[in-house]
Design an enzyme around this catalytic site. Structure first.
Site, PDB file in Angstrom:
ATOM      1  N   ASP A  96      16.415  34.484  18.796  1.00 13.84           N
ATOM      2  CA  ASP A  96      16.931  35.812  19.102  1.00 13.84           C
ATOM      3  C   ASP A  96      17.729  36.306  17.903  1.00 13.84           C
ATOM      4  OD1 ASP A  96      17.625  38.103  20.398  1.00 13.84           O
ATOM      5  OD2 ASP A  96      18.954  37.173  21.864  1.00 13.84           O
ATOM      6  N   ASP A 110      12.842  41.697  18.418  1.00 16.83           N
ATOM      7  CA  ASP A 110      13.858  40.778  17.900  1.00 16.83           C
ATOM      8  C   ASP A 110      13.933  39.440  18.616  1.00 16.83           C
ATOM      9  OD1 ASP A 110      14.754  41.915  20.242  1.00 16.83           O
ATOM     10  OD2 ASP A 110      16.820  42.157  19.581  1.00 16.83           O
ATOM     11  N   GLU A 111      12.945  39.114  19.433  1.00 15.99           N
ATOM     12  CA  GLU A 111      12.959  37.838  20.146  1.00 15.99           C
ATOM     13  C   GLU A 111      11.580  37.201  20.102  1.00 15.99           C
ATOM     14  OE1 GLU A 111      14.829  37.512  24.102  1.00 15.99           O
ATOM     15  OE2 GLU A 111      15.240  39.656  23.914  1.00 15.99           O
TER      16      GLU A 111
END
Length: 352
Positions: free
Chosen positions: A10, A104-105
Site C-alpha cells: 500500500d 496505489d495498492e
C-alpha cells in the site's frame, strides 16, 4: 504443500507523495489534495495534515477549518496514473500473481518463494529509489491478514503476521478495522455489545446469527478470526466503467443537465476506447437535492463503445426520468463490458 504467503503493498499517502515528488519544497508541510468547489472532498492528506484530524473523503470545507495553514492542491489523476504505472511495473517483477487494487495498492502471491520477506524489503527499497515514493507492506497467510498488517504501522511499515498473531494483536481493535465491515454494520455490532474483534470472534454463534442471520453472522465471525482463503487474481475483471460529477450547486432543468451528461459520455467513451472495451448496458445515476439516488438503465442488443451510440440512450433515460427536484450529482455508466475486437478482426469474421 507450503502455507500460502500473501503480501499487500500500500503506497503511503499516494496522491500527496506523488505531488511532493514534483514539489519537494512542500515536504514537511501539511499538504491536502482536494477539489476547490463548495462540495469538494479530500482525496488524500499528508501525514502532517492528518495530525490535525484531516482524512480522505472529508469535505474540503471542513479540512480547511481543521487545518487552515495547509497547502491545498487540485487533484491531477493523469499524473497519478503515470506514477502508479511506474510502481506497478516494479511490483509485477516480484511475483507471477499480482492483483492491483486501484492505483496505489496490490496483493502479491509469494507462495513458494525462498525468501519472501527479503524480496519485499528489496521491493520497498527499489520503489523508493526508482520512483521516490514510500510504501507499507504487510505479509501473512491470506489477503485479509496481509491487508490489515500493511495498515498497522504506516508510513513505511513492514509487518509480518500469522493468522493467530493477527487475532491476538487486533483483538481489542474495533470491528470496522476489517475490510468489508462498514460503519453501519460496525454500529450494529456495537449495539449488540460486540465492539471489538475479540468479542465478535468469541461470541456464541447463535447470538450473532440472531442479530445478523446465520449466513452473515458466520461470515462476520470468520472475518473477525482472520479466516480468509480468497485467491490473488492476476486480472481484475472490469465489468463496468462510469463517470459522474457532483455539482457545486444543485442544478434544475433538463436544458442544463443534458450538455453535462453529454460531456460525461465523452469522457466515458474515451476511457472505453483506451481500454478497447465495449458494453451492452447503459445507465444513468441521478442524486437529487434531498440525497435520494435514482438509477435508470437500458440493455442493447449489441455491445457499443462510441459516444454516438451511448449518448442518445443516456439522454433518453434522463429525459424519461425527468428529475422532479434539483440535481446534486449526475453520472453515466456502461456495464457488461467485453473486449472490443479490432476492425481488421471484424472484417475477417465477415469475410469468413
Amino acid at each position: 504443500m507450503s502455507e500460502r504467503c500473501i503480501a499487500h503493498l500500500d503506497m503511503d499517502a499516494f496522491y500527496v507523495s506523488v505531488e511532493l515528488r514534483r514539489r519537494p519544497q512542500l515536504r514537511g508541510l501539511p499538504v491536502i489534495v482536494a477539489g476547490s468547489g463548495p462540495r469538494a472532498v479530500v482525496t488524500t492528506a499528508s501525514y502532517e495534515a492528518r495530525r490535525f484530524g484531516v482524512g480522505s473523503a472529508m469535505p474540503a470545507a471542513r479540512a480547511r477549518r481543521l487545518c487552515p495553514e495547509a497547502v491545498y492542491l487540485a487533484p491531477d489523476f493523469a499524473y497519478y496514473r503515470q506514477a502508479s504505472s511506474e510502481v506497478m511495473a516494479l511490483v509485477r517483477g516480484c511475483a507471477d500473481s499480482v492483483e492491483m487494487i486501484g492505483l496505489d495498492e496490490a496483493y502479491l502471491d509469494l507462495t513458494g518463494l525462498p525468501a519472501p520477506r527479503a524480496e519485499m524489503r528489496r521491493l520497498a527499497i527499489q520503489i523508493q529509489r526508482e520512483t521516490g515514493l514510500g510504501c507499507s507492506i504487510g505479509i501473512g497467510p491470506s489477503k485479509l491478514v496481509a491487508k490489515v498488517a500493511s495498515d498497522a504501522e504506516k508510513p513505511r511499515g513492514f509487518v509480518v503476521l500469522t493468522r493467530r498473531q493477527a487475532c491476538e494483536r487486533f483483538a481489542a481493535a474495533p470491528c470496522g478495522l476489517i475490510p468489508g465491515i462498514g460503519p453501519k454494520t460496525a454500529e450494529r455490532l456495537r449495539n449488540c455489545g460486540l465492539d471489538t474483534l475479540g468479542r465478535l470472534a468469541a461470541a456464541p454463534p447463535a447470538e450473532v446469527a440472531a442479530a445478523f442471520g446465520a449466513r452473515l453472522g458466520a461470515a462476520l465471525q470468520s472475518r473477525a478470526r482472520f479466516e480468509d482463503d480468497a485467491p490473488v487474481t492476476q486480472e481484475r475483471k472490469v465489468v463496468s466503467e462510469s463517470r459522474e460529477t457532483t455539482f457545486d450547486y444543485d442544478i434544475a432543468g433538463l436544458e442544463q443537465l443534458q450538455p453535462i451528461l453529454s460531456g460525461l459520455v465523452e469522457q466515458l467513451c474515451q476511457a472505453l476506447d483506451r481500454q478497447h472495451r465495449r458494453g451492452r448496458t447503459i445507465g444513468i445515476k441521478v442524486r437529487l437535492d434531498d440525497f435520494s439516488t435514482h438509477t435508470r438503465a437500458r440493455t442493447l442488443a449489441e455491445a457499443v463503445s462510441s459516444a454516438d451510440r451511448i449518448g442518445p440512450v443516456a439522454l433518453e433515460l434522463l429525459r424519461r426520468f425527468s428529475p422532479p427536484r434539483p440535481v446534486r450529482l449526475l453520472g453515466v455508466r456502461v456495464a457488461g463490458l467485453e473486449a472490443r475486437r479490432s476492425e481488421s478482426a471484424e472484417q475477417l469474421t465477415l469475410a469468413l
